[in-house]
Design a protein around this motif. Structure first.
Motif, PDB file in Angstrom:
ATOM      1  N   ALA A 113       0.936  -1.386  -0.195  1.00  0.00           N
ATOM      2  CA  ALA A 113      -0.007   0.085   0.256  1.00  0.00           C
ATOM      3  C   ALA A 113       0.523   1.491  -0.060  1.00  0.00           C
ATOM      4  CB  ALA A 113      -0.912  -0.250   0.819  1.00  0.00           C
ATOM      5  N   GLY A 114       2.049   1.376   0.676  1.00  0.00           N
ATOM      6  CA  GLY A 114       2.502   2.618   0.545  1.00  0.00           C
ATOM      7  C   GLY A 114       3.647   2.635  -0.238  1.00  0.00           C
ATOM      8  N   TYR A 115       3.899   1.442  -1.126  1.00  0.00           N
ATOM      9  CA  TYR A 115       4.820   2.144  -1.760  1.00  0.00           C
ATOM     10  C   TYR A 115       4.019   1.991  -3.347  1.00  0.00           C
ATOM     11  CZ  TYR A 115       8.846   1.183  -5.891  1.00  0.00           C
ATOM     12  OH  TYR A 115       9.265   0.864  -6.287  1.00  0.00           O
ATOM     13  N   SER A 177       7.213   7.587   3.272  1.00  0.00           N
ATOM     14  CA  SER A 177       8.036   7.930   4.348  1.00  0.00           C
ATOM     15  C   SER A 177       9.466   7.521   3.771  1.00  0.00           C
ATOM     16  CB  SER A 177       8.579   8.706   5.932  1.00  0.00           C
ATOM     17  OG  SER A 177       8.820   7.320   5.982  1.00  0.00           O
ATOM     18  N   LEU A 178       9.478   6.359   3.289  1.00  0.00           N
ATOM     19  CA  LEU A 178      10.881   5.765   2.458  1.00  0.00           C
ATOM     20  C   LEU A 178      10.525   5.731   0.876  1.00  0.00           C
ATOM     21  CD1 LEU A 178      11.247   2.600   5.075  1.00  0.00           C
ATOM     22  CD2 LEU A 178      12.801   5.021   4.494  1.00  0.00           C
ATOM     23  N   GLU A 182      16.275   9.054  -1.230  1.00  0.00           N
ATOM     24  CA  GLU A 182      17.378   9.231  -2.269  1.00  0.00           C
ATOM     25  C   GLU A 182      17.749   7.820  -2.761  1.00  0.00           C
ATOM     26  OE1 GLU A 182      17.545  10.560   0.191  1.00  0.00           O
ATOM     27  OE2 GLU A 182      17.517  13.200  -0.255  1.00  0.00           O
ATOM     28  N   PHE A 183      17.589   6.561  -1.709  1.00  0.00           N
ATOM     29  CA  PHE A 183      18.458   5.284  -2.006  1.00  0.00           C
ATOM     30  C   PHE A 183      17.315   4.860  -2.944  1.00  0.00           C
ATOM     31  CE2 PHE A 183      16.617   5.056   2.103  1.00  0.00           C
ATOM     32  CZ  PHE A 183      15.856   4.028   1.936  1.00  0.00           C
ATOM     33  N   GLU A 201      15.834  -2.501  -0.345  1.00  0.00           N
ATOM     34  CA  GLU A 201      16.163  -1.260  -0.076  1.00  0.00           C
ATOM     35  C   GLU A 201      15.483  -1.392   0.962  1.00  0.00           C
ATOM     36  OE1 GLU A 201      18.200   0.297  -1.064  1.00  0.00           O
ATOM     37  OE2 GLU A 201      18.901  -1.218  -3.096  1.00  0.00           O
ATOM     38  N   ILE A 202      14.220  -1.486   0.743  1.00  0.00           N
ATOM     39  CA  ILE A 202      12.615  -0.972   2.163  1.00  0.00           C
ATOM     40  C   ILE A 202      12.324  -2.189   3.004  1.00  0.00           C
ATOM     41  CG2 ILE A 202      10.370  -0.651   2.640  1.00  0.00           C
ATOM     42  CD1 ILE A 202       9.978   0.350  -0.317  1.00  0.00           C
ATOM     43  N   PHE A 203      12.119  -3.431   2.880  1.00  0.00           N
ATOM     44  CA  PHE A 203      12.215  -4.415   3.951  1.00  0.00           C
ATOM     45  C   PHE A 203      13.421  -4.665   4.561  1.00  0.00           C
ATOM     46  CE2 PHE A 203      12.765  -8.800   5.744  1.00  0.00           C
ATOM     47  CZ  PHE A 203      12.153  -8.566   6.310  1.00  0.00           C
ATOM     48  N   PRO A 204      14.254  -3.857   4.478  1.00  0.00           N
ATOM     49  CA  PRO A 204      15.563  -3.986   5.814  1.00  0.00           C
ATOM     50  C   PRO A 204      15.415  -3.023   6.588  1.00  0.00           C
ATOM     51  CG  PRO A 204      16.843  -4.690   3.608  1.00  0.00           C
ATOM     52  CD  PRO A 204      14.832  -3.669   3.145  1.00  0.00           C
TER      53      PRO A 204
END
Length: 314
Positions: A113-115, A177-178, A182-183, A201-204
């Motif tokens: 949902a967020g991505y 927010s992620l 930039e990454f 990138e997001i899960f960690p």
């Protein structure tokens, strides 16, 4: 004369990843892992620790703890030690099963949902809001009234399906927010696949929230199973920590002075919850920079106090 400098050999933790090494050296985390592993192994290897059958009579009724019966016997003559060991299998199975399922569902829906945003976010957020207003315990009570008694499997499934709402909402907020960092943007510009960006990138960055949801969901499921069994809505024929408390209440264990029927399952539930909470605290300290910084400042203050210096600068 030149000073001889002895180089210290790197410890065994240097071979681990930084996060795992930080967890291994964390007293709270390792204490929780040791306690939890001891309880799990005690339940899994129950036949090795007891020769009695948890469903059958093993001695005289209400025998106090002794060499033959370490934790005494119930009013029906069943060995309490054996029931605690075997009961942990179902109680821990319901807890971890419901906790893991709820955490995984919340993680998948929250990140998606967020991505992705847009219509995907609207649809998934609608389902999250529906789940948040669904009360898990009253729903189990209704199901139990329809099927006479709700077994551990039914309790676990209902708790898993109604417990992923809060983890999903928290993870969705953090993912929003992620996604503009930039990454993440650089990975998208480089043509990385979306599933790779999510997992790499997001899960960690969601590990702390995932572990919090997993731990809290597991604790809630264990307590819910125990509470429902205690009030008689579970399967009375199943051997769990909750049904042990249920039969102890029915047999008036406190009134007759048979405290050994109540304290062992209650302590098992308490130790399991305490171990999971300590693991959660350790993960928060490792993955949360603010907690990590606060821990370092606390260590510096202790060092300065031992040296007799002022620690007011912190």
């Amino acid at each position: 004369m030149r000073e001889l400098r002895i180089k210290k050999k790197p410890g065994w933790t240097s071979r681990l990843s930084p996060s795992l090494a930080a967890f291994v050296t964390n007293p709270k985390g390792m204490s929780g892992v040791i306690i939890l592993l001891a309880i799990i192994l005690f339940s899994i290897l129950a036949p090795m620790f007891s020769e009695y059958n948890p469903h059958r009579r093993a001695g005289k009724p209400h025998v106090a703890p002794s060499y033959e019966h370490v934790m005494g016997t119930t009013r029906m003559g069943k060995d309490v030690y054996t029931q605690v060991a075997y009961g942990g299998r179902i109680s821990l199975g319901v807890g971890f099963g419901a906790g893991i399922a709820a955490a995984v569902i919340g993680l998948a829906i929250g990140i998606s949902a967020g991505y992705f945003g847009g219509r995907v976010d609207d649809i998934l957020t609608f389902f999250v809001n529906v789940v948040l207003v669904l009360p898990g315990l009253p729903l189990i009570i209704v199901i139990a009234s329809l099927v006479d008694s709700a077994g551990p499997l039914v309790i676990g499934i209902v708790l898993a399906l109604t417990g992923w709402g809060w983890p999903a909402r928290t993870i969705r907020t953090q993912t929003l927010s992620l996604r503009t960092r930039e990454f993440v943007l650089s990975a998208e510009l480089m043509g990385e696949k979306k599933w790779r960006i999510i997992f790499k990138e997001i899960f960690p960055n969601m590990l702390s929230f995932f572990m919090s949801g997993l731990v809290l969901g597991t604790i809630a499921a264990i307590l819910a199973e125990a509470a429902l069994s205690f009030i008689g809505l579970g399967d009375p024929n199943a051997v769990t920590w909750g049904t042990m408390l249920y039969w102890a209440q029915n047999n008036m264990a406190l009134q007759t002075g048979a405290w050994w029927e109540i304290w062992p399952p209650a302590l098992a539930i308490m130790l399991t919850g305490a171990a999971l909470v300590m693991i959660n605290f350790a993960v928060d300290e490792i993955t949360n920079p603010q907690l990590k910084a606060g821990r370092k400042i606390g260590l510096i203050r202790k060092f300065l106090k031992r040296r007799g210096r002022s620690a007011d600068v912190f």
